[in-house]
Design a protein around this motif. Structure first.
Motif, mmCIF file in Angstrom:
data_model
loop_
_atom_site.group_PDB
_atom_site.id
_atom_site.type_symbol
_atom_site.label_atom_id
_atom_site.label_comp_id
_atom_site.label_asym_id
_atom_site.label_seq_id
_atom_site.Cartn_x
_atom_site.Cartn_y
_atom_site.Cartn_z
ATOM 1 N N ALA A 13 -11.554 51.306 -14.073
ATOM 2 C CA ALA A 13 -10.814 50.873 -12.887
ATOM 3 C C ALA A 13 -11.333 49.546 -12.360
ATOM 4 C CB ALA A 13 -10.907 51.937 -11.790
ATOM 5 N N ASP A 14 -12.572 49.214 -12.708
ATOM 6 C CA ASP A 14 -13.188 48.003 -12.158
ATOM 7 C C ASP A 14 -13.337 46.861 -13.155
ATOM 8 O OD1 ASP A 14 -13.463 48.630 -9.517
ATOM 9 O OD2 ASP A 14 -15.476 49.470 -9.712
ATOM 10 N N TYR A 15 -13.087 47.123 -14.433
ATOM 11 C CA TYR A 15 -13.352 46.080 -15.423
ATOM 12 C C TYR A 15 -12.514 44.834 -15.169
ATOM 13 C CZ TYR A 15 -15.840 49.509 -18.344
ATOM 14 O OH TYR A 15 -16.713 50.455 -18.832
ATOM 15 N N GLN A 16 -11.304 45.035 -14.649
ATOM 16 C CA GLN A 16 -10.422 43.886 -14.453
ATOM 17 C C GLN A 16 -10.443 43.373 -13.018
ATOM 18 O OE1 GLN A 16 -6.720 45.616 -16.141
ATOM 19 N NE2 GLN A 16 -7.064 44.224 -17.855
ATOM 20 N N ALA A 17 -11.260 44.014 -12.173
ATOM 21 C CA ALA A 17 -11.281 43.614 -10.761
ATOM 22 C C ALA A 17 -11.936 42.254 -10.597
ATOM 23 C CB ALA A 17 -12.046 44.651 -9.954
ATOM 24 N N GLU A 18 -11.387 41.471 -9.677
ATOM 25 C CA GLU A 18 -11.977 40.172 -9.393
ATOM 26 C C GLU A 18 -13.384 40.372 -8.840
ATOM 27 O OE1 GLU A 18 -10.203 36.650 -6.836
ATOM 28 O OE2 GLU A 18 -8.678 37.888 -7.839
ATOM 29 N N LYS A 19 -13.472 41.339 -7.928
ATOM 30 C CA LYS A 19 -14.763 41.671 -7.325
ATOM 31 C C LYS A 19 -14.909 43.179 -7.448
ATOM 32 C CE LYS A 19 -16.880 41.062 -2.942
ATOM 33 N NZ LYS A 19 -17.947 41.222 -2.500
ATOM 34 N N PRO A 20 -15.893 43.645 -8.211
ATOM 35 C CA PRO A 20 -16.014 45.097 -8.380
ATOM 36 C C PRO A 20 -16.228 45.787 -7.032
ATOM 37 C CG PRO A 20 -17.735 43.903 -9.602
ATOM 38 C CD PRO A 20 -16.963 42.882 -8.843
ATOM 39 N N SER A 21 -15.649 46.946 -6.881
ATOM 40 C CA SER A 21 -15.774 47.671 -5.616
ATOM 41 C C SER A 21 -17.207 48.181 -5.452
ATOM 42 C CB SER A 21 -14.795 48.836 -5.616
ATOM 43 O OG SER A 21 -14.972 49.591 -6.791
ATOM 44 N N ASN B 266 -22.115 48.353 -7.241
ATOM 45 C CA ASN B 266 -21.145 48.862 -8.213
ATOM 46 C C ASN B 266 -21.895 49.301 -9.482
ATOM 47 O OD1 ASN B 266 -19.370 48.187 -10.755
ATOM 48 N ND2 ASN B 266 -17.925 48.464 -9.090
ATOM 49 N N TRP B 267 -21.318 50.292 -10.168
ATOM 50 C CA TRP B 267 -22.042 50.907 -11.293
ATOM 51 C C TRP B 267 -21.821 50.236 -12.655
ATOM 52 C CZ3 TRP B 267 -21.223 56.919 -10.339
ATOM 53 C CH2 TRP B 267 -21.943 57.302 -9.194
ATOM 54 N N ILE B 268 -20.987 49.217 -12.750
ATOM 55 C CA ILE B 268 -20.753 48.602 -14.070
ATOM 56 C C ILE B 268 -22.062 48.161 -14.744
ATOM 57 C CG2 ILE B 268 -19.726 46.622 -15.279
ATOM 58 C CD1 ILE B 268 -17.261 46.897 -13.546
ATOM 59 N N PRO B 269 -22.979 47.505 -13.997
ATOM 60 C CA PRO B 269 -24.223 47.069 -14.667
ATOM 61 C C PRO B 269 -25.068 48.224 -15.210
ATOM 62 C CG PRO B 269 -23.930 45.915 -12.584
ATOM 63 C CD PRO B 269 -22.907 47.010 -12.614
#
Lengths: 332, 332
Positions: free
Chosen positions: A248-256, B260-263
């Protein structure tokens, strides 16, 4: 001698958008394998959310990005059509890192023959990245125990569907988060999950509370999005959170933003991010764990197949739009 | 027979504020120990940030809250002044959960005699919660390796100062985050940290980059606050984050969001929240690990002492205002 097609990365994605303009199609003569080499004709190629990361110039990631001008990275299954390698013969079906191309030459390194009775689809849907990832994440880090409750996001996805089925087979109470009623129906009525939350229409907190009367011991995160905070709030003491994907966040400009860390202390929670390349050397052990579940018929899967290299981008975007129903494959 | 004073919890804190109105002072006759019991006269009492949590009606926390009307919970050191217990004699100095009171009766359970050469201050600053917490968090979850970089927040605090000194002794590059130049000076020039960041005035990102040329492998979190995101951004692959305290957020109306958890996926990071009550049974092992560092003079400490039970609230609030310089103790 005829030609074959391949797609090379022409430019890196901007603002997380994937489009055909990022790739250049090349046509060139089908090569001839040298000594100790094989020529593979790819038949099925896997499309995975991780590809967006591989296209991006992120030197901090778990594997180096695909270079500009290089064939786009992917795993796939193919047939050996010429062989100068003692371990492979013409007609062998093999799985490995094939790339976005119709043919490739390999010295066999990293390619494994499909076991008898394993179809190309099953190989890519279960015994490739999805099953390896699900098994590694669940058992190395989720440490599920019979009677516990597991919630998995992206539950109808290639990884999530296997995570949930493994946990069900182990005697856990399993709830899946999905993005459509059809997917909810599939995971509950076909895969045997105990409940499903449709994050697009359900009252997330209320539905989660209803479906997890004993709260949550293992949270297997594949998506991110607002449901994350709700599941986090419902963790039990000594809970384990496995972070496998954040589509859900990979394409976000700014990750939530993520949850505040105070509950991690109060409930002594462990969070673990992981990626399969760290675990390549464990694959024999992982397959030893996974295979009996498959043999006992406990792991169902479904593939969503698009056809032709020219549809790779379309197929990949379906993943980010949640439009796929099953593991996304491309048939060549 | 003379009286003694104790403070009982009269009401629970609202909006995270601690004031004298939360406690009621009781005076009652000093009790006489029964068979198998001892009478302890408390001499030093520990004041800890966790007390705010213990006062709050949070049934999800790692230990039950203090009940209304019950003596406020604390650890402390005292002298045995009467004994009907074979293992304790008058004059023994003992450490344990004493509570906010001048005298108490105990059956000896949970009380340990101070080792020879260990002062009351050293007992509470090093061998009580601060040292046990630092040792457990660092070695169980931080898994420090020689040559790695560790960043600890609340670095001049009771736990943080020990974490940093242990890591230095183990050959790590150690940076501490503090809230004043005096504290920065102390951790660098007295304790031997490699660098200090004053979160109240430094350019956090720039200073952190300058002080951690090899980025961060272990992040020991005692405070929360804006520095958290900066340290998180600078984690290396396979980094470990130990969440021990979030004092900046305990009094917040709404806790600030986390990263955010992506990292976590990209860098395969492990985050672990913990609290000492889970580890009581490991204490002998923890002390075995910690004691040699102390004996070799590698652990310096400093106490910040206020005097008299009536100053307990003032002392506790100094912790939340960051006004203490050293482990907060109350002398009785």
């Amino acid at each position: 001698m005829s030609n074959y097609k391949k797609l090379v990365l022409a430019q890196r994605p901007q603002d997380g958008k994937i489009g055909a303009h990022l790739f250049a199609q090349k046509e060139q003569p089908i090569p001839t394998p040298g000594d100790g080499e094989i020529l593979i004709k790819q038949t099925y190629m896997s499309l995975d959310p991780a590809m967006l990361g591989w296209m991006s110039d992120d030197r901090e990631s778990y594997i180096p990005p695909v270079e500009i001008g290089e064939v786009m990275r992917s795993s796939g299954v193919g047939e050996v059509v010429e062989s100068n390698h003692p371990d492979f013969k013409v007609g062998d079906k093999v799985m490995g890192m094939t790339g976005w191309q119709e043919y490739l030459i390999s010295d066999g390194q990293g390619f494994n023959k499909l076991q008898a009775g394993v179809s190309e689809e099953m190989a890519l849907c279960v015994f490739a990245l999805p099953g390896l990832t699900a098994t590694t994440g669940l058992y190395n880090f989720g440490k599920p125990k019979e009677g516990e409750t597991l919630v998995v996001t992206g539950a109808a996805g290639s990884v999530g569907s296997i995570v949930g089925q493994l946990a069900k087979a182990d005697g856990l109470h399993v709830v899946g988060v999905v993005g459509s009623d059809a997917k909810a129906d599939w995971i509950v009525n076909e895969l045997g999950f105990d409940g499903a939350i449709n994050y697009k229409k359900d009252d997330l907190a209320a539905k989660l509370e209803e479906l997890t009367p004993d709260k949550v011991d293992v949270f297997f995160e594949n998506t991110g999005g607002p449901i994350q905070q709700h599941i986090f709030n419902r963790m039990n003491a000594h809970g384990r959170i496995v972070v496998c994907g954040m589509i859900a966040d990979y394409q976000a400009e700014k990750p939530s933003p993520g949850p505040n860390w105070i509950p991690l202390i109060k409930k002594r929670i462990a969070i673990r991010g992981f990626a399969m390349p760290d675990h390549w050397d464990e694959i024999p052990k992982i397959l030893e764990k996974l295979t009996p579940y498959v043999q006992q018929g406990k792991i169902k899967y479904r593939a969503h197949t698009v056809t032709g290299l020219e549809n790779a981008v379309t197929g990949l975007n379906m993943l980010f739009e949640g439009k796929n129903t099953g593991k996304m494959l491309l048939k060549l």
